[in-house]
Motif scaffolding. Structure first.
Motif, short mmCIF file in Angstrom:
data_model
loop_
_atom_site.label_atom_id
_atom_site.label_comp_id
_atom_site.label_asym_id
_atom_site.label_seq_id
_atom_site.Cartn_x
_atom_site.Cartn_y
_atom_site.Cartn_z
N GLY A 28 64.56 87.73 63.30
CA GLY A 28 65.63 87.28 62.42
C GLY A 28 65.64 85.79 62.22
N ASP A 29 66.81 85.27 61.86
CA ASP A 29 66.99 83.84 61.65
C ASP A 29 67.38 83.15 62.95
OD1 ASP A 29 66.59 84.09 58.83
OD2 ASP A 29 68.65 84.82 58.64
N THR A 30 67.15 81.85 62.98
CA THR A 30 67.52 81.05 64.15
C THR A 30 68.78 80.25 63.83
OG1 THR A 30 65.21 80.85 64.84
CG2 THR A 30 66.77 79.25 65.74
N ILE A 31 69.78 80.41 64.66
CA ILE A 31 71.06 79.71 64.49
C ILE A 31 71.26 78.77 65.67
CG2 ILE A 31 73.56 79.96 64.20
CD1 ILE A 31 72.77 82.97 63.41
N THR A 32 71.50 77.51 65.38
CA THR A 32 71.70 76.51 66.43
C THR A 32 73.09 75.90 66.28
OG1 THR A 32 69.34 75.99 66.39
CG2 THR A 32 70.79 74.41 67.49
N LEU A 33 73.84 75.90 67.39
CA LEU A 33 75.20 75.37 67.38
C LEU A 33 75.33 74.21 68.35
CD1 LEU A 33 75.34 78.77 67.71
CD2 LEU A 33 77.69 78.28 67.02
N THR A 38 72.62 72.23 73.01
CA THR A 38 72.92 73.17 71.93
C THR A 38 72.87 74.60 72.44
OG1 THR A 38 70.62 73.39 71.20
CG2 THR A 38 71.93 71.60 70.23
N VAL A 39 73.45 75.49 71.64
CA VAL A 39 73.37 76.93 71.89
C VAL A 39 72.55 77.54 70.76
CG1 VAL A 39 74.66 79.08 72.14
CG2 VAL A 39 75.63 76.94 73.00
N ARG A 40 71.60 78.39 71.10
CA ARG A 40 70.70 78.93 70.09
C ARG A 40 70.68 80.45 70.19
NH1 ARG A 40 65.07 76.15 68.29
NH2 ARG A 40 66.35 74.32 68.69
N LEU A 41 70.68 81.13 69.04
CA LEU A 41 70.54 82.58 69.02
C LEU A 41 69.72 83.00 67.81
CD1 LEU A 41 73.86 84.18 67.81
CD2 LEU A 41 73.77 81.77 68.34
N GLU A 42 69.04 84.15 67.95
CA GLU A 42 68.24 84.70 66.86
C GLU A 42 68.90 85.99 66.39
OE1 GLU A 42 66.36 83.89 69.83
OE2 GLU A 42 66.01 81.90 69.01
N GLN A 43 69.20 86.05 65.09
CA GLN A 43 69.86 87.24 64.54
C GLN A 43 69.37 87.50 63.13
OE1 GLN A 43 71.92 89.36 66.03
NE2 GLN A 43 72.01 88.21 67.96
N ALA A 44 69.30 88.78 62.75
CA ALA A 44 69.04 89.13 61.36
C ALA A 44 70.26 88.75 60.53
CB ALA A 44 68.75 90.62 61.25
N GLY A 48 67.95 78.44 60.28
CA GLY A 48 66.55 78.26 59.89
C GLY A 48 65.74 79.51 60.18
N LYS A 49 64.56 79.59 59.54
CA LYS A 49 63.63 80.67 59.84
C LYS A 49 62.92 80.37 61.16
CE LYS A 49 64.40 83.15 56.21
NZ LYS A 49 65.05 84.47 56.36
N PRO A 50 62.53 81.39 61.92
CA PRO A 50 61.89 81.16 63.22
C PRO A 50 60.61 80.34 63.09
CG PRO A 50 62.56 83.45 63.00
CD PRO A 50 62.74 82.82 61.65
N THR A 51 60.43 79.42 64.01
CA THR A 51 59.22 78.60 64.10
C THR A 51 58.54 78.89 65.43
OG1 THR A 51 60.33 76.77 65.20
CG2 THR A 51 60.37 76.79 62.77
N LEU A 52 57.36 78.32 65.62
CA LEU A 52 56.68 78.49 66.91
C LEU A 52 57.47 77.82 68.03
CD1 LEU A 52 52.89 78.08 66.07
CD2 LEU A 52 54.17 80.18 66.56
N GLU A 53 58.19 76.76 67.71
CA GLU A 53 59.04 76.16 68.73
C GLU A 53 60.15 77.13 69.15
OE1 GLU A 53 61.29 72.05 69.94
OE2 GLU A 53 60.95 72.45 67.81
N ASP A 54 60.69 77.87 68.19
CA ASP A 54 61.70 78.88 68.52
C ASP A 54 61.09 79.96 69.41
OD1 ASP A 54 63.78 77.71 67.00
OD2 ASP A 54 62.93 78.56 65.17
#
Length: 318
Positions: free
Chosen positions: A230-235, A265-271, A294-300
């Motif tokens: 899914g997408d990467t969300i960073t808070l 930061t807090v990070r989660l991956e969700q569709a 953002g869309k997932p990267t290799l860093e994610d």
């Protein structure tokens, strides 16, 4: 991969005194692919490179390169590999052709055979017109191409490169990758390199992500990114009203989904990331300072597999 494997690494471990640089690493590299070992300093990729290039002996486990055992058939391995080191190995007071001539002598190449190999390799890396130039007059990108020609002079089936883009500007880096792709396509050479550059790893057919001496992930760049689902969300929480740990715990409890703490930061991956932005802002209207999507990267991928940022480690290179 079996018989078509260029490299087979089985349960390899390595220690520098009390520090364990590699911890039971196993993987295979197929013949004819461009394979990247990606990791920050201290991840173990440099130690693995030194083992594969026969610079240091195996301590535990086994390695086969193009069908030859690394321990019992080291001479055969050295004849079948070309190595380009991170540190420069050119004599800057000699010409390009003279550097290749001395390299050829190390492999027993002489006379017309050596002359033909020089011509072929310099043409392959786009340096035929600079063969009589002193190395000290060349740009950084040109010097790296001559290093590559040295590694190819004895027609190896496997080319090993350690951080080959070190010191190169973006244009020279792009040119280097074009030559590596050309070698793979036209000559079927297997290319294996180490890097700490995420954009370089994207160019690999497959890549191994290294972390603290272990294999954190192994697949194509696209498959690794897709594995996050899914997408990467960073808070970034407002420190006065909400701590990072408190926000991560509350997100996990309220929405029953994993929330990873990365630095501050807090990070989660969700569709369906946009919908989650709305959901999180409704749930924490006062506590969120910034939120990004953002869309997932290799860093994610690295963060998801290790719990750490890709950069920010200060361990010695290993």
């Amino acid at each position: 991969m079996g018989e078509s494997s260029a490299i087979v690494v089985s349960e390899v471990s390595y220690r520098y005194g009390e520090r364990e640089a590699l911890k039971s690493v196993s993987l295979e590299v197929a013949e004819g692919e461009v394979f990247v070992f990606l990791g920050p300093n201290g991840s173990g990729k440099t130690t693995l490179f030194r083992l594969l290039s026969t610079l240091i002996p195996l301590q535990a486990g086994s390695v086969a390169i193009l069908g030859s055992d690394l321990t019992t058939e080291a001479a055969a391995v050295r004849r079948s590999i070309g190595v380009v080191f991170q540190a420069a190995s050119l004599d800057k007071k000699l010409t390009v052709a003279e550097n290749l001539k001395h390299q050829g002598h190390l492999y027993g190449l002489m006379g017309p055979v050596l002359a033909e190999r020089q011509r072929e390799t310099l043409e392959a890396v786009g340096m035929a017109d600079r063969r009589n130039d002193l190395v000290e007059t060349l740009s950084g990108g040109m010097k790296r191409r001559v290093e590559l020609a040295k590694g190819l002079l004895h027609q190896p089936r496997l080319l090993l490169l350690d951080e080959p883009s070190t010191g190169l500007d973006p244009g020279a880096r792009s040119d280097l990758w074009k030559y590596l792709g050309k070698l793979r396509e036209e000559q079927g050479i297997t290319v294996v390199l180490t890097t700490h550059l995420l954009d370089e790893a994207e160019r690999a057919n497959r890549l191994a992500i290294m972390h603290e001496g272990q294999l954190a992930a192994l697949d194509t760049p696209a498959a690794l990114r897709a594995s996050l689902g899914g997408d990467t969300i960073t808070l970034s929480p407002s420190g006065q009203k909400q701590t990072v740990q408190a926000m991560a715990d509350e997100i996990s409890n309220r929405f029953d989904c994993p929330a990873i703490i990365v630095g501050e930061t807090v990070r989660l991956e969700q569709a369906n990331g946009p919908a989650w932005i709305t959901k999180l802002m409704d749930a924490f209207p006062e506590q969120i300072q910034t939120i990004t999507l953002g869309k997932p990267t290799l860093e994610d991928v690295f963060i998801a597999r290790t719990g750490h940022r890709f950069f920010g480690q200060n361990e010695p290179d290993a």
